[in-house]
Design a protein around this motif. Sequence first.
Motif, mmCIF file in Angstrom:
data_model
loop_
_atom_site.group_PDB
_atom_site.id
_atom_site.type_symbol
_atom_site.label_atom_id
_atom_site.label_comp_id
_atom_site.label_asym_id
_atom_site.label_seq_id
_atom_site.Cartn_x
_atom_site.Cartn_y
_atom_site.Cartn_z
ATOM 1 N N LEU A 50 -42.449 99.183 65.000
ATOM 2 C CA LEU A 50 -41.061 99.465 64.635
ATOM 3 C C LEU A 50 -40.943 100.794 63.905
ATOM 4 O O LEU A 50 -40.118 101.655 64.258
ATOM 5 N N PHE A 51 -41.768 100.976 62.871
ATOM 6 C CA PHE A 51 -41.696 102.216 62.107
ATOM 7 C C PHE A 51 -42.115 103.408 62.961
ATOM 8 O O PHE A 51 -41.561 104.507 62.824
ATOM 9 N N SER A 52 -43.092 103.214 63.849
ATOM 10 C CA SER A 52 -43.507 104.292 64.733
ATOM 11 C C SER A 52 -42.365 104.721 65.649
ATOM 12 O O SER A 52 -42.148 105.919 65.876
ATOM 13 N N ALA A 53 -41.624 103.738 66.176
ATOM 14 C CA ALA A 53 -40.505 104.064 67.062
ATOM 15 C C ALA A 53 -39.397 104.799 66.313
ATOM 16 O O ALA A 53 -38.755 105.700 66.854
ATOM 17 N N ALA A 54 -39.155 104.419 65.060
ATOM 18 C CA ALA A 54 -38.090 105.053 64.289
ATOM 19 C C ALA A 54 -38.429 106.485 63.899
ATOM 20 O O ALA A 54 -37.526 107.308 63.698
ATOM 21 N N LEU A 55 -39.717 106.803 63.791
ATOM 22 C CA LEU A 55 -40.136 108.128 63.328
ATOM 23 C C LEU A 55 -40.484 109.081 64.468
ATOM 24 O O LEU A 55 -41.049 110.150 64.231
ATOM 25 N N ARG A 56 -40.128 108.720 65.700
ATOM 26 C CA ARG A 56 -40.435 109.580 66.830
ATOM 27 C C ARG A 56 -39.615 110.868 66.797
ATOM 28 O O ARG A 56 -38.511 110.897 66.263
ATOM 29 N N PRO A 57 -40.145 111.949 67.405
ATOM 30 C CA PRO A 57 -39.359 113.187 67.496
ATOM 31 C C PRO A 57 -38.205 113.013 68.470
ATOM 32 O O PRO A 57 -38.201 112.114 69.318
ATOM 33 N N GLY A 58 -37.207 113.874 68.342
ATOM 34 C CA GLY A 58 -36.060 113.817 69.238
ATOM 35 C C GLY A 58 -36.381 114.397 70.604
ATOM 36 O O GLY A 58 -37.512 114.825 70.893
ATOM 37 N N GLU A 59 -35.358 114.415 71.470
ATOM 38 C CA GLU A 59 -35.562 114.940 72.813
ATOM 39 C C GLU A 59 -35.920 116.417 72.807
ATOM 40 O O GLU A 59 -36.570 116.911 73.724
ATOM 41 N N ASP A 60 -35.485 117.127 71.762
ATOM 42 C CA ASP A 60 -35.812 118.548 71.662
ATOM 43 C C ASP A 60 -37.135 118.796 70.952
ATOM 44 O O ASP A 60 -37.507 119.950 70.707
ATOM 45 N N GLY A 61 -37.837 117.713 70.594
ATOM 46 C CA GLY A 61 -39.140 117.848 69.958
ATOM 47 C C GLY A 61 -39.104 118.026 68.461
ATOM 48 O O GLY A 61 -40.151 118.196 67.832
ATOM 49 N N ARG A 62 -37.928 117.972 67.848
ATOM 50 C CA ARG A 62 -37.849 118.121 66.396
ATOM 51 C C ARG A 62 -38.496 116.937 65.691
ATOM 52 O O ARG A 62 -38.378 115.799 66.127
ATOM 53 N N THR A 63 -39.158 117.212 64.573
ATOM 54 C CA THR A 63 -39.736 116.139 63.770
ATOM 55 C C THR A 63 -38.624 115.239 63.249
ATOM 56 O O THR A 63 -37.603 115.734 62.737
ATOM 57 N N LEU A 64 -38.815 113.945 63.413
ATOM 58 C CA LEU A 64 -37.821 112.942 63.012
ATOM 59 C C LEU A 64 -36.469 113.188 63.694
ATOM 60 O O LEU A 64 -35.421 112.813 63.171
ATOM 61 N N GLY A 65 -36.527 113.774 64.874
ATOM 62 C CA GLY A 65 -35.282 114.095 65.570
ATOM 63 C C GLY A 65 -34.479 112.861 65.938
ATOM 64 O O GLY A 65 -33.242 112.870 65.856
ATOM 65 N N LEU A 66 -35.150 111.797 66.349
ATOM 66 C CA LEU A 66 -34.440 110.569 66.714
ATOM 67 C C LEU A 66 -33.715 109.993 65.504
ATOM 68 O O LEU A 66 -32.557 109.579 65.598
ATOM 69 N N MET A 67 -34.366 110.007 64.370
ATOM 70 C CA MET A 67 -33.736 109.490 63.158
ATOM 71 C C MET A 67 -32.538 110.346 62.759
ATOM 72 O O MET A 67 -31.475 109.823 62.369
ATOM 73 N N ARG A 68 -32.670 111.646 62.890
ATOM 74 C CA ARG A 68 -31.555 112.526 62.547
ATOM 75 C C ARG A 68 -30.355 112.268 63.442
ATOM 76 O O ARG A 68 -29.203 112.226 62.972
ATOM 77 N N ASP A 69 -30.605 112.087 64.721
ATOM 78 C CA ASP A 69 -29.504 111.860 65.649
ATOM 79 C C ASP A 69 -28.786 110.555 65.351
ATOM 80 O O ASP A 69 -27.548 110.484 65.376
ATOM 81 N N VAL A 70 -29.557 109.510 65.082
ATOM 82 C CA VAL A 70 -28.939 108.204 64.810
ATOM 83 C C VAL A 70 -28.176 108.234 63.489
ATOM 84 O O VAL A 70 -27.062 107.705 63.390
ATOM 85 N N VAL A 272 -34.317 102.801 64.213
ATOM 86 C CA VAL A 272 -33.817 103.560 63.064
ATOM 87 C C VAL A 272 -32.820 102.719 62.271
ATOM 88 O O VAL A 272 -32.843 102.698 61.035
ATOM 89 N N LEU A 273 -31.934 102.020 62.983
ATOM 90 C CA LEU A 273 -30.979 101.142 62.307
ATOM 91 C C LEU A 273 -31.711 100.044 61.535
ATOM 92 O O LEU A 273 -31.334 99.704 60.412
ATOM 93 N N ALA A 274 -32.752 99.503 62.150
ATOM 94 C CA ALA A 274 -33.539 98.477 61.471
ATOM 95 C C ALA A 274 -34.237 99.042 60.236
ATOM 96 O O ALA A 274 -34.367 98.358 59.209
ATOM 97 N N LEU A 275 -34.683 100.296 60.325
ATOM 98 C CA LEU A 275 -35.336 100.926 59.181
ATOM 99 C C LEU A 275 -34.341 101.092 58.027
ATOM 100 O O LEU A 275 -34.702 100.917 56.856
ATOM 101 N N ILE A 276 -33.081 101.398 58.345
ATOM 102 C CA ILE A 276 -32.055 101.500 57.302
ATOM 103 C C ILE A 276 -31.886 100.164 56.589
ATOM 104 O O ILE A 276 -31.815 100.091 55.357
ATOM 105 N N MET A 277 -31.824 99.080 57.382
ATOM 106 C CA MET A 277 -31.701 97.760 56.787
ATOM 107 C C MET A 277 -32.907 97.427 55.917
ATOM 108 O O MET A 277 -32.766 96.824 54.839
ATOM 109 N N THR A 278 -34.082 97.820 56.356
ATOM 110 C CA THR A 278 -35.292 97.558 55.581
ATOM 111 C C THR A 278 -35.257 98.287 54.248
ATOM 112 O O THR A 278 -35.641 97.738 53.207
ATOM 113 N N VAL A 279 -34.808 99.539 54.259
ATOM 114 C CA VAL A 279 -34.721 100.316 53.023
ATOM 115 C C VAL A 279 -33.735 99.666 52.056
ATOM 116 O O VAL A 279 -34.007 99.548 50.850
ATOM 117 N N LEU A 280 -32.572 99.216 52.565
ATOM 118 C CA LEU A 280 -31.586 98.560 51.705
ATOM 119 C C LEU A 280 -32.151 97.278 51.104
ATOM 120 O O LEU A 280 -31.998 97.018 49.901
#
Length: 579
Positions: A50-70, A272-280
């Motif tokens: 789960l955490f690995s999927a949330a921390l993946r880079p975005g389609e443009d290769g940016r670090t934590l890009g997927l998390m930023r987009d969500v 990423v949404l699940a990671l937000i819930m985990t942090v809360l």
Amino acid sequence: MAAETAGPRIRRAPATAPGPRKETLGGERLLLGLVLAYVLFTTFWPLAELFSAALRPGEDGRTLGLMRDVLASRATGRALWGSLVTSGLAVALSTVLGVGLAFAVSLIRLRSPAALVFLILTPLLIPSQTMALAWIELAGSGSPILGALGLAPAPGSANPLYSTGGIALVMGIEHMPLVFIATRAALRTVPADLIEAARVIGVPRHRIAASVVLPLVAPSILAGALLAFTAAIGNFGVPALLGIPGRVSVLTTLIYQRLNGFGPSAAGQVAVLALIMTVLAAAALALRSLALRRLAVPLPAGRPFEPSRSSPVGEIVLWLVVLVIAVMPLAALVMTALLPAIGVRFGLDTASLAQFAAVLANAAVRRAFANSLLLSAGCALVAVVVAVPFAYLAVRRPGWLVRALDVGVEAPWVVPGTVVALGMILAFLPPLPLIGVSLYGTLAILLIAYLARFLPLVLRPVTAAAQTADPALDEAARIVGAGLARRLACVFLPGVLPAAVAGAMLVVMTALNELTLSALLWSSGHETIGVMVFALQYEGNSTAAAAVAVLSTGLVFALCAAANAGARWLPERILPWRQ
């Protein structure tokens, strides 16, 4: 000659003594390896995926890009805000109700305290989807109770619970027992001498409660409120049944809708949404731990305070409040289940058991009951098999690895169930290594998710029971040559068996109507009771959904009655309504 014969015996003794000890260490290492493999498979691997999927880079290769987009998405912001608002309002209601009821039960001499406490804890025993459905039937325009009183909304009007306030109301009542239990437990630690001293110097009763008792139990109240917040953040049943029709978005329903609409391809986004819930949830639990550690006031040991004065008016008001929050919704649910169709007015001429006969004749409903019974019983059995040796290692052979595993198994219980379910999808959707078989879409993935989430319900009471046992018994059995398996079965197990049985019963009662995990992991032919109630209500078949919910609730109450009947053989304080 005597000296010569004694010498060799002394030299031979060290050669034979380490044998049993060496065998014991080897058996304990094997046992630790099996426990480690179990926890890695059911807990650490899914959460790591789960955490690995949330921390993946975005389609443009940016670090934590997927998390930023969500995080930049408007839908995420709306769902996050909805979760915070509904959870915050729900916690406020839970705190007011829980503290008020705890003080009333603790300060008034009641004629039927056990029955009253059981009713107060009823919202905790009933699953979220059933609670939501019961309140929908109570507050809707077709309410059989409010309609008879002339208080039901106008026909054709929207149910007032399909709103942010409605979600907060139902979740607040559902999680109120968490605050009630924490507050009542703290009140029982207040020394009677302290209360009597305040009375002697002439302090009025209401001032004693507000100025003496309340500050002492405030840390426990805060801890209970934060626990209620954690439960509200991860609640799926209530926001799904009330929020989706009312267009109120929260994180749990957004995850469900994304996976339901886009399937596993949306796994990274919902991670990423699940990671937000985990942090809360983690933040709330960390604050709870801080409140208990830093704000709690040590009290001198002494006779606990017991209520000495009755209040007929206060007792009547207390019963009325409990009847409104615990009995009336269930009564409306039962009355709805007795109606032949939606919109029919309840009466002796219209009430029948036709809906119960119809749902029991439905193959999908029967399959859902069979699946839920199989999963809950199987989960309870496996949890006992794992918890007993796990508790043995935790108490008899503690080490850094055992302590780390003991903390790790709590993660699936304290984080929202949606997070656990998503981790299971990410871990078990691809074919398993070596065997090449995917567990997604089978009962196996549901069982693994249940095992990960509900193991602490068995492990904690078993560990507590093991800590009170005499370690000399195990040592004596080892000295006479009993192997590890024999010591576990003949020495350790008998002492913790009542606690293990009690924990297993709690697992069955909790898992039987589970929805949060099942809503994301079920598949055709593998429905559960919770999924069936949700699906029938979502399709608009309220009477059938009410009938299934009544049957499942009756099953839970039957299990509670069985546990209560056998309470004398169970450890003290294991059943929440008997504490």
